[in-house]
Design a protein around this motif. Structure first.
Motif, PDB file in Angstrom:
ATOM      1  N   ARG A   1       2.443 -36.197  58.806  1.00 37.90           N
ATOM      2  CA  ARG A   1       3.540 -36.367  57.842  1.00 37.90           C
ATOM      3  C   ARG A   1       4.534 -35.227  58.024  1.00 37.90           C
ATOM      4  NH1 ARG A   1       5.627 -33.798  54.301  1.00 37.90           N
ATOM      5  NH2 ARG A   1       4.066 -32.169  54.631  1.00 37.90           N
ATOM      6  N   ARG A   2       5.825 -35.548  57.971  1.00 36.28           N
ATOM      7  CA  ARG A   2       6.848 -34.519  58.122  1.00 36.28           C
ATOM      8  C   ARG A   2       7.933 -34.705  57.069  1.00 36.28           C
ATOM      9  NH1 ARG A   2       3.441 -32.500  60.316  1.00 36.28           N
ATOM     10  NH2 ARG A   2       3.177 -31.930  62.515  1.00 36.28           N
ATOM     11  N   ASP A   3       8.586 -33.612  56.706  1.00 33.33           N
ATOM     12  CA  ASP A   3       9.770 -33.666  55.859  1.00 33.33           C
ATOM     13  C   ASP A   3      10.961 -33.868  56.796  1.00 33.33           C
ATOM     14  OD1 ASP A   3      11.610 -33.470  53.857  1.00 33.33           O
ATOM     15  OD2 ASP A   3      11.031 -31.481  53.176  1.00 33.33           O
ATOM     16  N   VAL A   4      11.429 -35.106  56.889  1.00 22.93           N
ATOM     17  CA  VAL A   4      12.411 -35.487  57.911  1.00 22.93           C
ATOM     18  C   VAL A   4      13.829 -35.305  57.383  1.00 22.93           C
ATOM     19  CG1 VAL A   4      13.261 -37.382  59.331  1.00 22.93           C
ATOM     20  CG2 VAL A   4      10.803 -37.109  58.960  1.00 22.93           C
ATOM     21  N   ARG A   5      14.677 -34.704  58.210  1.00 24.90           N
ATOM     22  CA  ARG A   5      16.075 -34.528  57.838  1.00 24.90           C
ATOM     23  C   ARG A   5      17.024 -34.943  58.958  1.00 24.90           C
ATOM     24  NH1 ARG A   5      13.308 -29.757  56.661  1.00 24.90           N
ATOM     25  NH2 ARG A   5      13.015 -29.351  54.440  1.00 24.90           N
ATOM     26  N   SER A   6      16.598 -34.783  60.202  1.00 29.48           N
ATOM     27  CA  SER A   6      17.524 -34.874  61.332  1.00 29.48           C
ATOM     28  C   SER A   6      17.329 -36.100  62.220  1.00 29.48           C
ATOM     29  CB  SER A   6      17.385 -33.625  62.210  1.00 29.48           C
ATOM     30  OG  SER A   6      17.549 -32.449  61.459  1.00 29.48           O
ATOM     31  N   GLU A   7      16.265 -36.838  62.079  1.00 28.10           N
ATOM     32  CA  GLU A   7      15.922 -37.856  63.071  1.00 28.10           C
ATOM     33  C   GLU A   7      16.065 -39.288  62.579  1.00 28.10           C
ATOM     34  OE1 GLU A   7      13.739 -35.289  62.331  1.00 28.10           O
ATOM     35  OE2 GLU A   7      14.097 -34.022  64.073  1.00 28.10           O
ATOM     36  N   PHE A   8      16.744 -39.528  61.467  1.00 25.25           N
ATOM     37  CA  PHE A   8      16.831 -40.883  60.921  1.00 25.25           C
ATOM     38  C   PHE A   8      17.644 -41.807  61.825  1.00 25.25           C
ATOM     39  CE2 PHE A   8      15.930 -38.674  56.843  1.00 25.25           C
ATOM     40  CZ  PHE A   8      14.810 -39.414  56.485  1.00 25.25           C
ATOM     41  N   LEU A   9      17.190 -43.054  61.918  1.00 22.84           N
ATOM     42  CA  LEU A   9      17.896 -44.108  62.640  1.00 22.84           C
ATOM     43  C   LEU A   9      18.567 -45.042  61.639  1.00 22.84           C
ATOM     44  CD1 LEU A   9      15.083 -44.987  65.221  1.00 22.84           C
ATOM     45  CD2 LEU A   9      17.086 -43.532  65.604  1.00 22.84           C
ATOM     46  N   PRO A  10      19.645 -45.726  62.031  1.00 17.75           N
ATOM     47  CA  PRO A  10      20.323 -46.623  61.102  1.00 17.75           C
ATOM     48  C   PRO A  10      19.584 -47.932  60.836  1.00 17.75           C
ATOM     49  CG  PRO A  10      21.392 -46.678  63.256  1.00 17.75           C
ATOM     50  CD  PRO A  10      20.368 -45.596  63.317  1.00 17.75           C
ATOM     51  N   GLN A  11      18.512 -48.171  61.569  1.00 28.53           N
ATOM     52  CA  GLN A  11      17.736 -49.409  61.431  1.00 28.53           C
ATOM     53  C   GLN A  11      17.312 -49.622  59.973  1.00 28.53           C
ATOM     54  OE1 GLN A  11      14.289 -49.318  63.951  1.00 28.53           O
ATOM     55  NE2 GLN A  11      13.336 -51.112  63.018  1.00 28.53           N
ATOM     56  N   PRO A  12      17.589 -50.798  59.395  1.00 27.23           N
ATOM     57  CA  PRO A  12      17.216 -51.033  57.992  1.00 27.23           C
ATOM     58  C   PRO A  12      15.708 -51.102  57.805  1.00 27.23           C
ATOM     59  CG  PRO A  12      18.077 -53.042  58.984  1.00 27.23           C
ATOM     60  CD  PRO A  12      18.313 -51.943  59.981  1.00 27.23           C
ATOM     61  N   VAL A  13      15.260 -50.774  56.612  1.00 23.51           N
ATOM     62  CA  VAL A  13      13.842 -50.869  56.260  1.00 23.51           C
ATOM     63  C   VAL A  13      13.612 -52.234  55.610  1.00 23.51           C
ATOM     64  CG1 VAL A  13      11.964 -49.878  54.903  1.00 23.51           C
ATOM     65  CG2 VAL A  13      13.721 -48.376  55.888  1.00 23.51           C
ATOM     66  N   PRO A  14      12.764 -53.086  56.201  1.00 20.58           N
ATOM     67  CA  PRO A  14      12.532 -54.418  55.620  1.00 20.58           C
ATOM     68  C   PRO A  14      12.003 -54.325  54.191  1.00 20.58           C
ATOM     69  CG  PRO A  14      11.636 -54.285  57.846  1.00 20.58           C
ATOM     70  CD  PRO A  14      12.015 -52.891  57.461  1.00 20.58           C
ATOM     71  N   GLY A  15      12.393 -55.287  53.378  1.00 20.01           N
ATOM     72  CA  GLY A  15      11.978 -55.287  51.977  1.00 20.01           C
ATOM     73  C   GLY A  15      10.476 -55.268  51.797  1.00 20.01           C
ATOM     74  N   GLU A  16       9.747 -55.998  52.666  1.00 16.57           N
ATOM     75  CA  GLU A  16       8.290 -56.052  52.504  1.00 16.57           C
ATOM     76  C   GLU A  16       7.648 -54.703  52.801  1.00 16.57           C
ATOM     77  OE1 GLU A  16       9.171 -57.945  56.627  1.00 16.57           O
ATOM     78  OE2 GLU A  16      10.063 -57.874  54.610  1.00 16.57           O
ATOM     79  N   VAL A  17       8.230 -53.940  53.740  1.00 15.34           N
ATOM     80  CA  VAL A  17       7.704 -52.606  54.036  1.00 15.34           C
ATOM     81  C   VAL A  17       8.001 -51.655  52.875  1.00 15.34           C
ATOM     82  CG1 VAL A  17       7.828 -50.629  55.608  1.00 15.34           C
ATOM     83  CG2 VAL A  17       7.968 -52.968  56.517  1.00 15.34           C
ATOM     84  N   LEU A  18       9.214 -51.715  52.365  1.00 15.34           N
ATOM     85  CA  LEU A  18       9.582 -50.880  51.217  1.00 15.34           C
ATOM     86  C   LEU A  18       8.697 -51.204  50.024  1.00 15.34           C
ATOM     87  CD1 LEU A  18      11.652 -48.698  50.517  1.00 15.34           C
ATOM     88  CD2 LEU A  18      13.188 -50.513  49.726  1.00 15.34           C
ATOM     89  N   SER A  19       8.406 -52.494  49.829  1.00 13.08           N
ATOM     90  CA  SER A  19       7.534 -52.903  48.724  1.00 13.08           C
ATOM     91  C   SER A  19       6.137 -52.322  48.879  1.00 13.08           C
ATOM     92  CB  SER A  19       7.467 -54.431  48.666  1.00 13.08           C
ATOM     93  OG  SER A  19       6.624 -54.865  47.628  1.00 13.08           O
ATOM     94  N   ARG A  20       5.638 -52.271  50.107  1.00 16.74           N
ATOM     95  CA  ARG A  20       4.283 -51.744  50.318  1.00 16.74           C
ATOM     96  C   ARG A  20       4.198 -50.265  49.991  1.00 16.74           C
ATOM     97  NH1 ARG A  20       4.049 -55.308  54.988  1.00 16.74           N
ATOM     98  NH2 ARG A  20       4.592 -53.629  56.439  1.00 16.74           N
ATOM     99  N   ILE A  21       5.186 -49.481  50.428  1.00 13.42           N
ATOM    100  CA  ILE A  21       5.088 -48.038  50.170  1.00 13.42           C
ATOM    101  C   ILE A  21       5.318 -47.737  48.681  1.00 13.42           C
ATOM    102  CG2 ILE A  21       5.708 -47.474  52.540  1.00 13.42           C
ATOM    103  CD1 ILE A  21       8.428 -46.497  51.513  1.00 13.42           C
TER     104      ILE A  21
ATOM    105  N   PRO B   1      18.751 -45.021  55.705  1.00 16.11           N
ATOM    106  CA  PRO B   1      19.272 -46.256  55.117  1.00 16.11           C
ATOM    107  C   PRO B   1      18.868 -46.479  53.667  1.00 16.11           C
ATOM    108  CG  PRO B   1      17.480 -46.736  56.642  1.00 16.11           C
ATOM    109  CD  PRO B   1      17.776 -45.273  56.788  1.00 16.11           C
ATOM    110  N   VAL B   2      17.807 -45.815  53.238  1.00 16.21           N
ATOM    111  CA  VAL B   2      17.330 -45.973  51.858  1.00 16.21           C
ATOM    112  C   VAL B   2      17.067 -44.606  51.249  1.00 16.21           C
ATOM    113  CG1 VAL B   2      15.552 -46.954  50.347  1.00 16.21           C
ATOM    114  CG2 VAL B   2      16.201 -48.173  52.430  1.00 16.21           C
ATOM    115  N   ASN B   3      17.486 -44.414  50.024  1.00 12.96           N
ATOM    116  CA  ASN B   3      17.115 -43.246  49.219  1.00 12.96           C
ATOM    117  C   ASN B   3      16.323 -43.755  48.016  1.00 12.96           C
ATOM    118  OD1 ASN B   3      20.167 -41.189  49.505  1.00 12.96           O
ATOM    119  ND2 ASN B   3      18.816 -41.990  51.062  1.00 12.96           N
TER     120      ASN B   3
END
Length: 224
Positions: A23-43, A108-110
């Protein structure tokens, strides 16, 4: 004897520990690829299954995709970051200024995680002796989300450099609630082998032995 169905396999155990250690605290490596709703729902569901004292479940989650909202939060961050920079001097100030400390506009998501101090679920169990357990419980939800996100190959960055009252106004958070964590979430180009702050020389991890005590504070001569 514990039923076989309650046991983790060796592969499952390795997966849990891998998520913890990678696990990392990510700041610099984000991609513009959207996060699918089903994945967001799982987390988010993993976060909602965090332990909470008295089963109080004091958290709420604000999912933020709107660019104008994220731009307002980023402006809040920039101002708070400039103010925080004044606390440092010399080489440490130069290092601070070189760090990328938020991915608010890159991810893409906050998600803002709030703590409701007045939530009545749990009937106050555990709060009489420590009123802060609602905060601790909410942080457990953040950790669950973070580990689940890593298992989904998503990076998460926790933005702590914010004016929280201004954030509450921007997001319409009721006055009695506390915004406890502002998280940037998305797929990433890489997960760094070390925490970024360690890699760049800001701080290093303490050895486990230096924070381990046995039976009473300061007793360190007993083994595990």
């Amino acid at each position: 004897m514990m039923p076989q169905s309650d046991r983790f396999s060796e592969e499952e155990r390795r997966g849990v520990y891998r998520a913890i250690y990678e696990r990392r605290d990510v700041r610099s490596e984000f991609l513009p690829q959207p996060v699918p709703g089903e994945v967001l729902s799982r987390i988010l569901d993993a976060a909602h299954h965090a332990p909470s004292v008295g089963f109080m479940q004091p958290w709420d989650f604000i999912v933020i995709r709107d660019a104008s909202v994220r731009q307002a939060v980023h402006g809040n961050f920039e101002q708070a970051c400039r103010s925080a920079a004044e606390r440092y001097a010399g080489e440490q100030r130069k290092l601070y200024d070189s760090l990328k400390l938020a991915g608010i506009l890159d991810a893409p998501v906050n998600i803002c995680v709030t703590c409701d101090h007045g939530r009545r679920k749990g009937s106050g169990l555990g709060r009489q002796t420590d009123p802060a357990v609602d905060v601790y419980s909410t942080v457990c939800a953040v950790q669950n989300l973070w580990l689940a996100a890593r298992a989904e190959s998503l990076g998460v960055g926790w933005v702590s450099i914010l004016d929280l009252e201004e954030l509450k106004t921007t997001l319409g958070i009721p006055p009695a609630l506390t915004p406890l964590a502002y998280l940037c979430i998305g797929y990433v180009s890489q997960f760094r082998p070390q925490p970024e702050l360690e890699e760049k020389g800001w701080e290093s991890r303490e050895p486990l032995a230096s924070v381990l005590h046995f039976d009473r504070w300061g007793v360190r001569d007993k083994g595990l």
